[in-house]
Design an enzyme around this catalytic site. Sequence first.
Site, short mmCIF file in Angstrom:
data_model
loop_
_atom_site.label_atom_id
_atom_site.label_comp_id
_atom_site.label_asym_id
_atom_site.label_seq_id
_atom_site.Cartn_x
_atom_site.Cartn_y
_atom_site.Cartn_z
N ASP A 87 0.80 -1.19 0.16
CA ASP A 87 0.01 -0.07 0.03
C ASP A 87 0.78 1.25 0.14
O ASP A 87 1.78 1.39 0.79
CB ASP A 87 -0.84 0.04 1.28
CG ASP A 87 -1.83 1.19 1.27
OD1 ASP A 87 -2.91 1.06 0.38
OD2 ASP A 87 -1.81 2.10 2.17
N GLU A 125 1.56 -0.55 -5.30
CA GLU A 125 0.27 0.35 -5.29
C GLU A 125 0.61 1.75 -5.46
O GLU A 125 0.50 2.63 -4.41
CB GLU A 125 -0.59 -0.05 -4.50
CG GLU A 125 -2.29 0.62 -4.67
CD GLU A 125 -2.47 1.80 -3.37
OE1 GLU A 125 -3.48 2.33 -3.64
OE2 GLU A 125 -1.49 2.02 -2.58
#
Length: 647
Positions: free
Chosen positions: A378, A407
């Site tokens: 993330d 990401e």
Amino acid sequence: MQEKSRIVIENIKPVINGGDYPVKRVVDEIVEVNADIFGDGHDIIQASVFYKHKKEKNWKEARMHPTANDSWNGFFSVEKQGDYQYYLQGWEDHGLNWHHGIIKKIEDGQHVKSELLEGAELLKPILKKCNKTEAEIVKKALNSFKDEEKYEEAVNICLDPDLKNIFLNHPIKAVPFESQKIPVYVDRKKARFSTWYEFFPRSSSSEENKHGNFKACEQILPRIAEMGFDVLYFPPVHPIGEVNRKGKNNATDAAPDDVGSPWGIGSEKGGHRDIHPQLGSLDDFKELVRKANDLGIEVAMDFALQAAPDHPYVKEHPKWFKWRPDGSIQYAENPPKKYQDILPIYFESEEWKKMWNEFRDLVIYWIEEAGINIFRVDNPHTKPFYFWGWLIAEVKKKYPDTLFLSEAFTRPKIMEQLAKQGFTQSYTYFTWRTNKHELTEYVNELTKTDRKEYFRPNFWPNTPDINPFHLQGANESMHMIRYFLAATLSSNTGIYGPVFEFMVSEAVPGKEEYHDSEKYQIRHWDWKAENKLMRVITRINEARKTNPSLQQTNNIQFCEIHDEGMMAYYKFDQNRENHTLMVVSLDPHNSKQASVKVPRHELQLDFGQSITVEDLITGNSYNWDQEWCFIELHPEMPFHLFRIHKN
């Protein structure tokens, strides 16, 4: 000494940042090498590429071949995971130089007795290296080159191509020049080809208003496998913070029954090494991973380096966070967005070494405890680049099967740097590329520049964070188009599953965000339902699994089709044994007609040779014998996925 060499080697490709970062490949892929290699004067130049895996003692050699304008080409195959190196070697070849010169003199009618004696001196040391057939030729040459009475025989031996081949096979290298050593990292094949399915495990229950768990997720696994997905990605499965917990639709005041965002990790129930108690136990999670593996699915975990205000880290490691003068901790912000339920890690902490080790150990914990080999990371672009380079390298030393998906929807150079630091795959801008020009330009950028050597794209039509404007209120045809494009342009692809399948696209007005976002609440899905979109996704995934040309991204050529609302592109596998042609309408509402130019040259078709194109979605087949062929597409089925058979 290199300084004595007369050879120059420059413009080597592939090489990333001068060799600072490795070129990326997967097992059994080819590394094609190009460089400019030349020397002074008119002497014959030769070159090779040398390569080896770090665990091998001896270098392997593959000869290079000249192309044009002093450019050379060569290649080698990587057969194992891990670190490789290669370097180039160029040399003035005394044997070929002699052979070239004597042939010219013979053709000019010159007497070459002296040259034959020189040739004999060159052949003597070669004899020990020759095979039986070569040795017979060399012995015969040595015998005739020194005997004036066998002059004609000696000349004929020189003219025989076999002698040149002996010099080629056993080069006489005069002061060879060697380039720098260039690193290559080889991953398992999943790095290049994967099909991801994301859903929230807390939304897995078959009963409305009931918190799902890992046992309920097990019931969904066969459905995901049947649709052809091989990676199941869960948002964070850890305890969720209770302090500053977010309510539905990102409300700052949570109701007592609000479940919060899974990315607000940590509470008194535990942190990054713990499982949310309502999802089950660690044993439940391990059993889910095992059952997924039995169905050919790998479970990917979310690795989010951040903490809720009540995460154990806050008390145990207060220096890992940035404290304000008033004694409060700076929560995460991306103005105007505020994330009151998340505290960012302070990577400039004086305890950074301890912190880095802890985060590495988190990854290793889940690898060893639960058999996790894939991590979706993330927001990696909000942490130091060199931290990621270190962590990924540390993990891969012991666990080379581990893959990391970045990401990072951010600026191009930042995304590229993360890939260079070691991320296996990367999210991309595909989500926002919608028209023909944008898509063509972007895919060419990814596949025709040096990005193809280190940046592996993963195309997602949607994510829990992104409800793109073109999907808001979109019909079934648009959803089919977007998945088709993602799954056939890129070999790595994924969807935020149930929301995409059920075409749920209600948005926060004016924003690319889902209304009633599953990030902040439990959603109920009918996991037994089936619709046309799901069946089409299944067919596309089946085509991906059975066609090697769709299991790679880089071998692509866009084909002419004279309609801005239609695209056509051709893909082929490494061995050029499997060929596919995709034709897609970008208009989800209207029928389209056009003629597509068949890539006959790339297919290496003879004049007048026909092909059969088999539509892998509908099962229909067509025989084409022209360069331009008619296509008609309708919103009900807005694309063709053709497998090409040469007749």
